[in-house]
Design an enzyme around this catalytic site. Structure first.
Site, short mmCIF file in Angstrom:
data_model
loop_
_atom_site.label_atom_id
_atom_site.label_comp_id
_atom_site.label_asym_id
_atom_site.label_seq_id
_atom_site.Cartn_x
_atom_site.Cartn_y
_atom_site.Cartn_z
N HIS B 56 0.83 -1.21 0.00
CA HIS B 56 0.00 0.00 0.00
C HIS B 56 0.86 1.26 0.00
O HIS B 56 0.36 2.35 0.30
CB HIS B 56 -0.90 0.03 1.23
N HIS B 218 -7.18 -4.32 -1.29
CA HIS B 218 -6.46 -5.55 -1.64
C HIS B 218 -7.12 -6.20 -2.85
O HIS B 218 -6.92 -7.38 -3.11
CB HIS B 218 -6.49 -6.53 -0.47
#
Lengths: 330, 330
Positions: B56, B218
Site C-alpha cells: 500500500h 487488496h
C-alpha cells in the site's frame, strides 16, 4: 484501454481545472488554460518557464511554485505546447529580469520554444533557454535529434529554481542550467507500454516476459528488447550506460533519482533505490541525495528510470534549498 | 506478472532498505526490519504507531516523521505485521507518554495490534488504539468484520500527528482519532486488478470494459461489477454513497482526498478532483482542503478512491500543521 475521463477532447482541460483547484494556494491557470503559473511572483527574479506534452504529470505543472518554476505550458498528451502558450506564459510571469525557458530535447518542443523566445525577444523581453538531453539510451530518437530530455529535467528545474530565488541573473542561470544538464544522465526501462487516450491502443507491444531497455518517456524504442531480468541486473545495465557516459571523477558525490513511469508500485522503486545505491557505491560514487517517486511519467507505463547528477557543494545547497510545489515540497 | 525484483522472498526487505537509505534524514529501520521509526523522537510526546500489510506504499512508512507517525510496522504484502513487530515498535518509540495504535479494520491487523497492546500494557506501558473503518462500500468484507479501513486512515494519521506534536495526551488523542474517523468516509473503484508478487496472478478479473464498484485496497470485491462509465458518473456514484452515509450538516466544509490505487495516472486523478469538487459544491459542501496522489495503493491496481472528511476550525488547523515525512511534506 480504460480511463477515468468524460471525453478525450476535454480530458486535459478538466484535469488542469482539478489541478488548479487542488493547489489554489500555489498556482493559478492562465487564460484559456494556456499555462499554469505561480499565484505570487517575486519582482526582479528571473522567470523560469518549462512545458511540454501532457501525460508526464506531475512534470511540469507539479513543479510550479516557490523554489522551482514560475510557469509551465501543458500541451496535449505527448504533444508540444504551442508558441502562443509560451509567449503568454512569458508575458505573465516575466517581471523584468528576463525569462529562462527549460526545454526537453524533442523537435516540437525545441522548435516551439525557440519561436516563442524570438517572439518575446522581438517584444523587447530578455529570453534565454536551456535544452535538457540527459537520456543516454539512444543518440537520436523518434522525436528528437540528439539525446532525449527526460527525468533529469526536474533536477535542472529544481537547482535553477533555487538559484533564481537567490537572485541569480539570466545568463548565469542559463549557464548553470547547461552545467547541471551536463552533469546529469538518465536511462529508462519499460515493463509494460502506455496508452495515449486519443489513440486508444498501447504505444508499443511487449511480450509477457519482455522489457524495453532504454525506453523513452513516450514509449519510444530504446536500445533493444530483452528478456525480463532481475532488478540488480537491470540496475547494473542502466548504471553502466549512465556511468560510462558520465565519466565521474573518483569519489564523486551524486544525486540518485529513481523515477517511476506511472504504473510501477513505489515498493519496486525503493527496491531499485537499494540496488542502484549498492552498485554506485561499488563504483566509488557516494549517493548523498535521493529522490524517489513517479515524477516524470508516461501515463500508465510500467517501468522506471535512473538519473544520476554529479553534485558539488554549491549544487547540493541549491538542491536542499526550500521548494514548495504541488509535487515537491521541502 | 512483471516485477522489478530479485526474488519474491527478499522483495520487502530490499525495498525497506532502499526506503531507509533514501530517507535517512527522517527515518531508520528497527532491528530485523521489524519497523520503520523516526530518527529523532520528542520525549514526552505520545507515540503514534501504525502498520499493516505492505503493498500500500507510501502508507504507512511514508508517513513516519515530524507531524505524523513515530513508527510503522510493515507486514508482508497484504499480510498483517506480527504482534512481535508492534511490541518492538512500541518499545522503541514510546518515551513515556504512552502509545496510540492506529489500525485499519482488518481482522488480522486488529487481532495482532490488540495482542501487541496487551503485551505492552503487561509491561507497564500505556497503550490505546483507534480502528479506522472509513470505507462505506460494503458492510463486511473478505478480511474484515464491519467496514474496511482504507485511505481515510492517512487523514486520521495526519490530524493525530499534528495534535500529538502539540502535546495532546493519550486518551484525548484516542478520542480525537475516533472522532476524525467518524467524520471520514471513503469509496473506491478499480479499472484493473493488482497482482501480489507471491501469487503471480491478478487478484481478480475484469472484462475489457468493466469496473469494480466499491473495491477494497487488496482488490476485494465491492458492491457490484459494472460497465465502465464516465468520470462524472463514477464520481457521482462514489460521492452519493459517501454523502448519504456521512449525513453532513448543510454548508459543511470538507477535505477531499482523491487517492490513486497505483496504476492510474495523475492526470486522471486531477480530473476526478474536478468532477468531485463540482458534485460536492452542488450538494452544498465546500471543499476547503485537497489532497491528491497515489498514497494508499494496492500495488499496481488501476482505479481510485474518494475520501471526504468533515472539517471544523480545529481539524483544519491540525491538517495544516507542518508535516515532514517521505510522502507528505508541508
Amino acid at each position: 484501454m480504460k480511463r477515468l475521463m468524460n471525453a478525450v477532447e476535454t480530458m486535459l482541460d478538466e484535469s488542469l481545472d482539478g489541478f488548479a483547484a487542488a493547489h489554489a494556494d500555489i498556482v493559478e491557470l492562465g487564460a484559456e488554460r494556456k499555462f499554469v503559473r505561480r499565484r505570487t511572483l517575486t519582482p526582479g527574479k528571473v522567470a523560469l518557464i518549462s512545458g511540454g506534452g501532457s501525460g508526464h504529470e506531475p512534470l511540469h505543472a507539479g513543479f510550479v511554485g516557490l523554489g522551482m518554476l514560475d510557469a509551465a505550458c501543458p500541451g496535449q498528451v505527448f504533444t508540444s505546447p504551442t508558441p502562443d502558450q509560451m509567449v503568454a506564459a512569458i508575458e505573465a510571469v516575466d517581471t523584468g529580469a528576463g525569462a529562462l525557458l527549460i526545454v526537453k530535447n524533442y523537435e516540437g518542443d525545441v522548435m516551439n520554444f525557440e519561436m516563442a523566445g524570438e517572439l518575446a525577444a522581438a517584444g523587447d523581453r530578455r529570453v534565454e533557454s536551456v535544452v535538457t538531453n540527459d537520456d543516454v539510451a539512444v543518440p537520436n530518437s523518434t522525436w528528437s535529434t540528439g539525446r532525449r530530455g527526460v527525468a533529469g529535467t526536474l533536477v535542472v528545474e529544481k537547482i535553477l529554481g533555487a538559484a533564481a530565488e537567490q537572485s541569480m541573473g539570466l545568463e548565469d542561470l542559463r549557464d548553470l542550467g547547461r552545467q547541471v544538464n551536463a552533469r546529469t544522465r538518465s536511462f529508462g526501462i519499460a515493463l509494460a507500454p502506455c496508452t495515449v487516450p486519443a489513440a486508444g491502443k498501447p504505444t508499443f507491444e511487449l511480450g509477457p516476459n519482455e522489457m524495453e531497455i532504454g525506453v523513452g518517456i513516450h514509449g519510444e524504442p530504446g536500445r533493444r528488447r530483452s528478456k525480463l531480468s532481475s532488478a540488480d541486473a537491470i540496475a547494473e545495465e542502466m548504471l553502466s550506460a549512465i556511468l560510462s557516459d558520465l565519466a565521474a571523477p573518483a569519489s564523486s558525490e551524486c544525486l540518485l533519482l529513481v523515477n517511476g513511469f506511472g504504473g510501477t508500485p513505489l515498493m519496486e522503486l525503493y527496491l531499485m533505490v537499494n540496488a542502484a545505491r549498492r552498485i554506485l557505491a561499488g563504483r566509488g560514487l557516494a549517493v548523498t541525495r535521493y529522490l524517489t517517486g513517479s515524477l516524470v511519467t508516461s501515463l500508465d507505463m510500467a517501468g522506471c528510470s535512473l538519473t544520476v547528477t554529479l553534485l558539488d557543494v554549491r549544487l547540493t545547497r541549491l538542491w536542499d534549498a526550500p521548494v514548495r510545489t504541488a509535487a515537491l515540497s521541502w
